[in-house]
Each structure stands twice: as C-alpha cells, then as structure tokens.
Design a protein around this motif. Structure first.
Motif, PDB file in Angstrom:
ATOM      1  N   MET A 189       0.763  -1.114   0.226  1.00 15.44           N
ATOM      2  CA  MET A 189      -0.023  -0.065   0.030  1.00 15.44           C
ATOM      3  C   MET A 189       0.953   1.073   0.131  1.00 15.44           C
ATOM      4  SD  MET A 189      -3.083   0.999   2.270  1.00 15.44           S
ATOM      5  CE  MET A 189      -2.766   2.349   3.352  1.00 15.44           C
ATOM      6  N   ALA A 190       2.031   1.153   0.612  1.00 18.93           N
ATOM      7  CA  ALA A 190       2.805   2.260   0.654  1.00 18.93           C
ATOM      8  C   ALA A 190       3.263   2.828  -0.927  1.00 18.93           C
ATOM      9  CB  ALA A 190       4.281   2.024   1.415  1.00 18.93           C
ATOM     10  N   ALA A 191       3.608   1.728  -1.804  1.00 21.19           N
ATOM     11  CA  ALA A 191       3.998   2.112  -3.085  1.00 21.19           C
ATOM     12  C   ALA A 191       2.787   2.777  -3.759  1.00 21.19           C
ATOM     13  CB  ALA A 191       4.522   0.888  -3.697  1.00 21.19           C
ATOM     14  N   LEU A 192       1.621   2.344  -3.461  1.00 20.78           N
ATOM     15  CA  LEU A 192       0.268   3.112  -4.129  1.00 20.78           C
ATOM     16  C   LEU A 192       0.077   4.319  -3.734  1.00 20.78           C
ATOM     17  CD1 LEU A 192      -1.808   2.600  -6.119  1.00 20.78           C
ATOM     18  CD2 LEU A 192      -3.215   1.520  -4.260  1.00 20.78           C
ATOM     19  N   ALA A 193       0.552   4.568  -2.345  1.00 20.73           N
ATOM     20  CA  ALA A 193       0.288   6.004  -1.732  1.00 20.73           C
ATOM     21  C   ALA A 193       1.242   6.912  -2.283  1.00 20.73           C
ATOM     22  CB  ALA A 193       0.677   5.877  -0.331  1.00 20.73           C
ATOM     23  N   ASP A 194       2.331   6.486  -2.559  1.00 20.14           N
ATOM     24  CA  ASP A 194       3.454   7.261  -3.165  1.00 20.14           C
ATOM     25  C   ASP A 194       3.080   7.682  -4.701  1.00 20.14           C
ATOM     26  OD1 ASP A 194       5.142   7.026  -1.128  1.00 20.14           O
ATOM     27  OD2 ASP A 194       6.525   5.580  -1.472  1.00 20.14           O
ATOM     28  N   HIS A 195       2.606   6.602  -5.515  1.00 18.54           N
ATOM     29  CA  HIS A 195       2.218   6.843  -6.792  1.00 18.54           C
ATOM     30  C   HIS A 195       1.108   7.998  -6.831  1.00 18.54           C
ATOM     31  CE1 HIS A 195       1.371   6.150 -10.912  1.00 18.54           C
ATOM     32  NE2 HIS A 195       0.132   5.875 -10.606  1.00 18.54           N
ATOM     33  N   LEU A 196       0.176   7.586  -5.872  1.00 18.57           N
ATOM     34  CA  LEU A 196      -0.979   8.618  -5.540  1.00 18.57           C
ATOM     35  C   LEU A 196      -0.634   9.931  -5.501  1.00 18.57           C
ATOM     36  CD1 LEU A 196      -4.108   8.911  -5.792  1.00 18.57           C
ATOM     37  CD2 LEU A 196      -4.039   8.349  -3.216  1.00 18.57           C
ATOM     38  N   SER A 197       0.514  10.243  -4.533  1.00 22.64           N
ATOM     39  CA  SER A 197       0.965  11.327  -4.186  1.00 22.64           C
ATOM     40  C   SER A 197       1.658  12.330  -5.156  1.00 22.64           C
ATOM     41  CB  SER A 197       1.970  11.397  -3.014  1.00 22.64           C
ATOM     42  OG  SER A 197       1.421  10.821  -1.968  1.00 22.64           O
ATOM     43  N   GLN A 198       2.303  11.405  -6.085  1.00 23.29           N
ATOM     44  CA  GLN A 198       3.151  11.915  -7.364  1.00 23.29           C
ATOM     45  C   GLN A 198       1.643  12.210  -8.368  1.00 23.29           C
ATOM     46  OE1 GLN A 198       5.458   8.833  -8.768  1.00 23.29           O
ATOM     47  NE2 GLN A 198       6.971   8.861  -6.904  1.00 23.29           N
ATOM     48  N   ARG A 199       0.887  11.437  -8.385  1.00 25.44           N
ATOM     49  CA  ARG A 199      -0.206  11.763  -9.369  1.00 25.44           C
ATOM     50  C   ARG A 199      -0.944  13.279  -9.133  1.00 25.44           C
ATOM     51  NH1 ARG A 199      -0.356   8.869 -14.379  1.00 25.44           N
ATOM     52  NH2 ARG A 199      -2.423   9.970 -14.321  1.00 25.44           N
ATOM     53  N   LEU A 200      -1.238  13.278  -7.845  1.00 22.24           N
ATOM     54  CA  LEU A 200      -1.845  14.490  -7.224  1.00 22.24           C
ATOM     55  C   LEU A 200      -1.130  15.553  -7.396  1.00 22.24           C
ATOM     56  CD1 LEU A 200      -3.528  12.819  -4.092  1.00 22.24           C
ATOM     57  CD2 LEU A 200      -4.516  13.724  -6.029  1.00 22.24           C
ATOM     58  N   ALA A 201       0.161  15.457  -7.168  1.00 21.31           N
ATOM     59  CA  ALA A 201       1.131  16.684  -7.181  1.00 21.31           C
ATOM     60  C   ALA A 201       1.163  17.061  -8.805  1.00 21.31           C
ATOM     61  CB  ALA A 201       2.596  16.372  -6.617  1.00 21.31           C
ATOM     62  N   ALA A 202       1.195  16.288  -9.607  1.00 21.07           N
ATOM     63  CA  ALA A 202       1.190  16.615 -11.109  1.00 21.07           C
ATOM     64  C   ALA A 202       0.056  17.355 -11.563  1.00 21.07           C
ATOM     65  CB  ALA A 202       1.537  15.393 -11.877  1.00 21.07           C
ATOM     66  N   ALA A 203      -1.189  16.943 -10.916  1.00 29.12           N
ATOM     67  CA  ALA A 203      -2.266  17.540 -10.966  1.00 29.12           C
ATOM     68  C   ALA A 203      -2.527  18.810 -10.330  1.00 29.12           C
ATOM     69  CB  ALA A 203      -3.628  16.499 -10.792  1.00 29.12           C
ATOM     70  N   GLY A 204      -1.344  19.344  -9.436  1.00 27.32           N
ATOM     71  CA  GLY A 204      -1.624  20.484  -8.797  1.00 27.32           C
ATOM     72  C   GLY A 204      -2.359  20.394  -7.429  1.00 27.32           C
ATOM     73  N   LYS A 205      -2.637  19.047  -7.211  1.00 26.53           N
ATOM     74  CA  LYS A 205      -3.324  18.921  -5.797  1.00 26.53           C
ATOM     75  C   LYS A 205      -2.575  18.528  -4.686  1.00 26.53           C
ATOM     76  CE  LYS A 205      -7.681  18.639  -8.062  1.00 26.53           C
ATOM     77  NZ  LYS A 205      -8.808  19.570  -8.028  1.00 26.53           N
ATOM     78  N   PRO A 206      -2.931  18.640  -3.396  1.00 20.43           N
ATOM     79  CA  PRO A 206      -2.259  18.477  -2.205  1.00 20.43           C
ATOM     80  C   PRO A 206      -2.312  17.101  -2.077  1.00 20.43           C
ATOM     81  CG  PRO A 206      -4.482  19.568  -1.605  1.00 20.43           C
ATOM     82  CD  PRO A 206      -4.018  19.554  -2.964  1.00 20.43           C
ATOM     83  N   ALA A 207      -1.131  16.294  -1.254  1.00 23.23           N
ATOM     84  CA  ALA A 207      -1.242  14.907  -0.989  1.00 23.23           C
ATOM     85  C   ALA A 207      -2.148  14.519  -0.365  1.00 23.23           C
ATOM     86  CB  ALA A 207       0.387  14.778  -0.697  1.00 23.23           C
ATOM     87  N   HIS A 208      -3.055  15.288   0.737  1.00 20.56           N
ATOM     88  CA  HIS A 208      -3.919  14.834   1.601  1.00 20.56           C
ATOM     89  C   HIS A 208      -5.255  14.784   0.871  1.00 20.56           C
ATOM     90  CE1 HIS A 208      -3.666  19.233   2.079  1.00 20.56           C
ATOM     91  NE2 HIS A 208      -4.907  18.896   2.477  1.00 20.56           N
ATOM     92  N   THR A 209      -5.431  15.107  -0.428  1.00 19.72           N
ATOM     93  CA  THR A 209      -6.714  15.089  -1.140  1.00 19.72           C
ATOM     94  C   THR A 209      -7.498  13.563  -1.117  1.00 19.72           C
ATOM     95  OG1 THR A 209      -5.948  16.617  -2.638  1.00 19.72           O
ATOM     96  CG2 THR A 209      -7.738  15.564  -3.486  1.00 19.72           C
ATOM     97  N   VAL A 210      -6.604  12.721  -0.975  1.00 19.70           N
ATOM     98  CA  VAL A 210      -7.192  11.348  -0.570  1.00 19.70           C
ATOM     99  C   VAL A 210      -6.879  10.774   0.334  1.00 19.70           C
ATOM    100  CG1 VAL A 210      -7.559   9.224  -1.754  1.00 19.70           C
ATOM    101  CG2 VAL A 210      -7.509  10.899  -3.158  1.00 19.70           C
TER     102      VAL A 210
END
Length: 181
Positions: free
Chosen positions: A1-22
C-alpha cells in the motif's frame, strides 16, 4: 500500500492537488476492495446521436433477441424509433410522421441487409413517437425516476455496478430491456 500511496501522491502533485486530497483511510478501503473493481465505459448520448453516427448493429441484433408479445412491442424497435425522432428533430423544425418514418426506414433497411427480421417495425412506431412527442406520462416518469434513482444510489454509495448501457422501458407492453450500445 505504501507504493500505491507514493504513486498517488505523485499523480496528485502533477495535477496540482495536495497530497492529503485522498485520505489514507479511503486508499486502504480501495486496496481492500480492488478485486471487485470494474471498469464501466459507455458512449455518451451526444456521440451516439451525432449526425452520421452508425447504429450499433451488434447491439441492435442482441436487443432484437428479446421479442415481446406482440412483436411490434419489441424494445429495440422503440429504441430505433426514438433515434429516428431525435434525428428528425436535429433536422430543424417540427418533426413529422413522414420524416420520422423516412429515417426509421433507413435504419430498418440497413439492419435488414445484415439479416435482421424487422418486419414488425412499421410506420405505426413513427406515429406513436409523434403522438407522445414532448410528453412524459406520470406513470412512465415514476418508473424511469425510480430506475434513475437506483443508479444514483449505486454511484453515491459506491456500491454495486452501475448500469452501463441503454435502458429501454416500454410502458405499453410493461417491458424493460438493456441494450448495450
């Protein structure tokens, strides 16, 4: 799950969203239920009804396998009649029975050339479309509203699989059919 959380954080950052969005709790629920994940893709109504769009022959063929009694009440016939009415409306002006029947006949000929038996599809379908043109009888509205609200509940609660096709309700014959287009 940590790898998925890291990937999600990167995708959110690329979209200009904060990491805590999800929240991590939602990510954990997602991971827990991922084996039940289904991709539902549909064509938009605009794409289906765009001028020059072809009738999906395979879907119509499958829809015609659910004949009604009498055969003129087969749900796919009403789907084709609704498409013909919509095409006539897009032509501008008030649609006429002749215009709707002309467009319905074109679809009928194209489908019959592929081996479908559409002998029960008649000009009466076009006339019936115009008879109720712009109207929505109360009983039909209640049934369709119930079906729509059921699908809305599925989306809101994120449970079950939503309907990913065209739902055809025939109030005369009291039949409901799903046509995958």
């Amino acid at each position: 799950m940590a790898a998925l959380a890291d990937h999600l954080s990167q995708r959110l950052a690329a979209a200009g969203k904060p990491a805590h969005t999800v929240p991590l709790e939602e990510l954990a629920i997602f991971c827990k239920n991922i084996r039940n994940l289904q991709i539902v893709s549909t064509s938009s109504y605009a794409a289906e009804m765009a001028p020059g769009a072809t009738v999906h022959h395979e879907a119509v063929m499958m829809g015609s396998l659910e004949p009604a009694s009498p055969p003129a009440q087969t749900p796919v016939f009403w789907y084709l009649a609704l498409r013909a009415l919509n095409d006539a409306q897009l032509g501008g002006g008030e649609p006429t029975a002749e215009e709707v029947w002309r467009r319905l006949s074109e679809a009928k000929e194209a489908l019959q050339s592929n081996g479908m038996d559409l002998s029960a599809l008649t000009e009466a379908h076009a006339q019936e479309m115009l008879r109720f043109y712009g109207l929505e009888p109360h009983v039909t509205a209640a049934i369709m509203g119930g079906a729509a609200s059921q699908e809305a509940v599925k989306i809101i609660t994120k449970q079950y699989v939503v309907l990913n096709s065209t739902l055809i309700y025939n109030g005369v014959a009291s039949t409901m059919s799903v046509l995958e287009v």
